[in-house]
Design an enzyme around this catalytic site. Structure first.
Site, short mmCIF file in Angstrom:
data_model
loop_
_atom_site.label_atom_id
_atom_site.label_comp_id
_atom_site.label_asym_id
_atom_site.label_seq_id
_atom_site.Cartn_x
_atom_site.Cartn_y
_atom_site.Cartn_z
CD1 TRP A 328 -2.89 1.58 0.73
CD2 TRP A 328 -1.26 2.50 2.07
NE1 TRP A 328 -3.35 2.80 1.04
CE2 TRP A 328 -2.42 3.24 1.97
CE3 TRP A 328 -0.17 2.73 2.77
CZ2 TRP A 328 -2.35 4.57 2.65
CZ3 TRP A 328 -0.10 3.97 3.33
CH2 TRP A 328 -1.27 4.94 3.33
CG HIS A 329 3.45 2.36 3.23
ND1 HIS A 329 2.79 1.50 3.91
CD2 HIS A 329 3.45 3.52 4.03
CE1 HIS A 329 2.59 2.24 5.48
NE2 HIS A 329 2.88 3.16 5.16
N GLY A 330 3.56 1.75 -1.48
CA GLY A 330 4.14 2.11 -2.57
C GLY A 330 4.49 0.82 -3.51
#
Lengths: 478, 330
Positions: A328-330
């Site tokens: 989700w963060h990247g």
């Protein structure tokens, strides 16, 4: 529009003035929501008006899907179909804008490794700001309606305001429908006490962002941009600075968001609780980006853990949840490794804690803090590095050439500032109990708080005006 | 898990609006104390001897020589300070010439406002030689202008430009550090004592430096609106008072002139309208070729000329003024 930019501070008073005027003259809930929605779209469209199409589409899909879900009884295929549509639509938007390039490149690399020709062009897709946050928020709404934990909202204006509420639109806190939507069903009652607390939260948030995070940014860039030429001590400082930078940046944003909402007469959730004072990884995650952690706990971990609750199943659910959190963060393997290792650490900690009962001794707490903070800092190298090879190279150099830093020591003052803020704070992105100065007595405490907040505001103004351009918040890129 | 709600329960008996007012008063009080320290604290050599501190000398120079017959005053950024000898032009034209060139970051409009009270409508010719960079980012608020207010301890100016308050506070803080640390280092080129009595900077003339690489130089993009704002300001502040003005181009790297000839010519044409005596204006742009100079004539990459370049540009400016004087006498 950045909270730390001059434009925003011209925009926000106008919005508050309109809300207050409505509150005392027309007293219309619909108008209140229309003002907030209009302001939110202006705020969001300020980056790029084309982004508005996505948020409107996401709003409409979930609004309709939730209403349709409620027409079907629980457990029926009709209800499930509309949930699937909502989940598919949200994940498609997120997947296309955030992960298309990543997966296309990975597929290309995989096919090439297998000796197959893989030649196709790349799409230059712009990642719309805050997409990861509002898609999770709308997703949580659909899932809650599906399970009957929230009612479908029939009023489109109210629902659209919930999705786009500008203080928390681009980087959270991620709000649950059952907490925020009812606040848009009545006329907000802005009053002086929450406004005062809001102002203090905004000052505290701006201090974290503008004074600490933005001043650490050049050090972090200097170290990570030139790590092959620096000594191990400087590399260690670089990782430490980045950990503090990202914390001050994100906790600062959350604090400002909650403060802005408070001035407007709304309540948002606590999002940070002094994670860097935690003495275990699990405690750190209970205080870091709390609303996101709760989202993953309630909607990913809870789903994965369903069925027989064996240790093995719990461990796998934990690791898989943190894998998803990393992704989700990247769209990069560095984030995936960062998340997954945190999951593994949580599992190990769970086992270790089961085997060893920790006494409430100071040295054990100290050791716990050192292990927790040290590991977080070490793993942050993966979070900041452009690829795994760089992260490993950086870590390798840092370990091989360990020693006192020969340069980049100037940033330590901001690290100290960050810990002072945490020590004074009550451990929440809220200030309704004031700072930890009770030992002074009420009068001296009040006076000291006043001076501290006034000085913090002046430092923010000095830093903001002597810098050429306002820096974007790091979490906007996620 | 921590509580996910923020309650904002009133914690004391004192009402929120009183606390808010007290906070604002506290902020203002600290700022007032800080500014008092600014006024009271003497400037350290780092500030009092820095290049920009020459602003006081330049203003004093113009104030002291106000009323001299046929005085010529050059107004521009550091390009004029480094690259023109007012003394030489004065000898060529047999007129008193003063170099008011300071720093592009101050802004042309601020500089014109600063010098305007010391200009004589009946006796002065003001020569404007703004560098393209000065025009591209001309703003009434700039950090350099705030530095001018700080160095001159101009409380009135600060009251008119409140946005400079944080800059002045920051400079005061740094000033305190200079006093505590005993710092007194001043750049050998950028120093107040590098100016002569006519306002020309001479500290760089004896220095040998490698030829700067100006091959990547691009003429900055100057919005038409900006040029119109500046010309309108000059008309209101100087021409409306009857002060005669003349536009002369600043020295520019040849690479910039060759890469964007149209842009350079458009800028010069627009600025040519600054050449005015009373209501008469010059609509014809100047010949730009002599002002486009090769890199060997530059001292650094900031558009400052070395000794050789300075001779060329001084002659260019003297020629332009001489032609203008001939035209106006006809």
């Amino acid at each position: 529009m950045l909270f730390s930019s001059g434009t925003f501070w011209l925009f926000f008073p106008v919005v508050v003035a309109l809300l207050v005027a409505n509150r005392f003259v027309l007293r219309s809930v619909a108008l209140q929501n229309a003002i907030i929605l209009g302001a939110s779209y202006v705020f969001y469209g300020w980056w790029d008006w084309r982004f508005l199409g996505l948020i409107i589409a996401s709003t409409l899909v979930d609004y309709i899907a939730a209403l349709r879900m409620e027409r079907h009884a629980k457990g029926t295929s009709g209800r499930r179909r509309w949930l699937h549509l909502s989940v598919f639509a949200n994940l498609s938007i997120l997947g296309f804008f955030k992960y298309f390039g990543f997966f296309a490149n990975e597929l290309k690399a995989g096919l090439s490794a297998a000796g197959l020709s893989a030649e196709w062009g790349t799409l230059d897709i712009i990642l719309p700001v805050g997409i990861s946050f509002y898609t999770l928020q709308t997703l949580s709404y659909s899932i809650d309606v599906y399970y009957g934990r929230a009612r479908a909202e029939g009023n489109l204006l109210r629902y659209a305001t919930y999705v786009a509420f500008f203080p928390q639109l681009v980087a959270g806190p991620i709000e649950r429908a059952r907490k925020l939507i009812p606040q848009f069903a009545t006329l907000a009652r802005p009053s002086w006490e929450p406004a005062y607390e809001g102002v203090r939260l905004i000052i505290a948030g701006l201090f974290l962002k503008v004074v600490i995070a933005d001043n650490l940014a050049p050090y972090v860039d200097a170290v990570f941009g030139n790590y092959t030429a620096l000594d191990g001590g400087a590399l260690m400082l670089g990782a430490l600075y980045f950990s503090i930078q990202i914390y001050a940046d994100f906790a600062g944003y959350s604090s400002i968001a909650i403060g802005l909402a408070a001035i407007m007469g709304f309540r948002l959730s606590t999002n940070f609780a002094t994670p860097f004072l935690a003495t275990s990884i699990s405690a750190l995650w209970r205080g870091w980006n709390i609303t996101l952690t709760l989202f993953f706990r309630d909607y990913v971990y809870a789903e994965l853990r369903k069925g027989k609750r064996t240790e093995r199943r719990i461990a796998l659910a934990n690791i898989a949840t943190f894998f998803v959190s990393g992704l989700w963060h990247g769209a990069n393997w560095t984030f995936i490794i960062w998340g997954t290792v945190h999951g593994v650490l949580l599992v190990a900690e769970r086992r270790w804690r089961a085997a060893v009962t920790l006494a409430d001794r100071l040295w054990l707490k100290g050791a716990g803090w050192l292990y927790t903070f040290g590991l977080f800092v070490a793993l942050s190298i993966f979070f900041r590095s452009p690829d795994i090879a760089s992260a490993l190279h950086y870590t390798g150099r840092m370990v091989a050439d360990v020693g006192l830093p020969q340069s980049q020591r100037g940033g330590l003052i901001f690290v100290a500032f960050s810990f002072v803020v945490d020590a004074l704070w009550h451990g929440r992105t809220r200030l309704d109990r004031g700072l930890r100065l009770d030992w002074m007595g009420p009068r001296a405490k009040d006076a000291s708080e006043m001076v501290l907040f006034a000085t913090a505001l002046i430092l923010v103004l000095i830093n903001a005006t002597t810098r050429q351009e306002a820096n974007a918040f790091i979490y906007f890129q996620f | 898990m921590p509580s996910s709600t923020s309650s904002f329960e009133p914690r004391t008996q004192v009402a929120g609006h009183k606390r808010l007012a007290a906070l604002v008063a506290c902020v203002l009080g600290i700022i007032a104390l800080w500014l008092a320290a600014w006024i009271a604290m003497p400037l350290s050599p780092v500030s009092s001897q820095r290049y920009l501190a020459a602003v006081e000398d330049k203003v004093a120079m113009l104030a002291e020589t106000k009323g001299e017959e046929d005085r010529i005053v050059l107004i521009a950024g550091s390009g004029a300070a480094f690259s023109i000898s007012a003394r030489q032009i004065g000898e060529t034209l047999d007129r008193p010439v003063y170099n008011g060139g300071l720093q592009a970051g101050v802004g042309l409009r601020n500089l014109v406002d600063l010098y305007a009270p010391h200009l004589d409508p009946d006796k002065d010719l003001v020569v404007l030689l703004p560098e393209p960079e000065m025009l591209a980012s001309d703003a009434l608020y700039s950090q350099t202008w705030c530095d001018v207010l700080f160095l001159t301890k101009d409380v009135g100016g600060l009251a008119r430009r409140l946005r400079c308050v944080p800059n002045v506070l920051w400079r005061t803080w740094q000033e305190g550090q200079h006093h505590i640390n005993g710092t007194n280092t001043v750049d050998p080129v950028y120093r107040r004592s590098g100016f002569n009595a006519r306002g020309d900077l001479t500290s760089h003339l004896g220095m040998e430096r490698p030829v700067p690489d100006l091959s990547d130089y691009h003429h900055p993009d100057i919005p038409g609106e900006m040029l119109r704002t500046i010309t309108s300001h000059v008309r209101q502040t100087l021409n409306a008072r009857g002060i005669e003005t003349l536009y002369v181009p600043a020295a520019m790297p040849l690479a910039g002139c060759e890469k964007s000839p149209e842009q350079v010519a458009t800028m010069a044409r627009e600025l040519a309208t600054l050449t005015a005596r009373g209501a008469q204006r010059d609509a014809v742009g100047p010949d730009l070729a002599p002002f486009c100079l090769p890199p060997e004539m530059f001292f650094d990459g900031a558009g400052h000329l070395n000794g050789r370049g300075r001779v060329v540009q001084t002659a260019n400016v003297a020629r332009a003024i001489s032609r203008h004087l001939e035209r106006t006498q006809e």
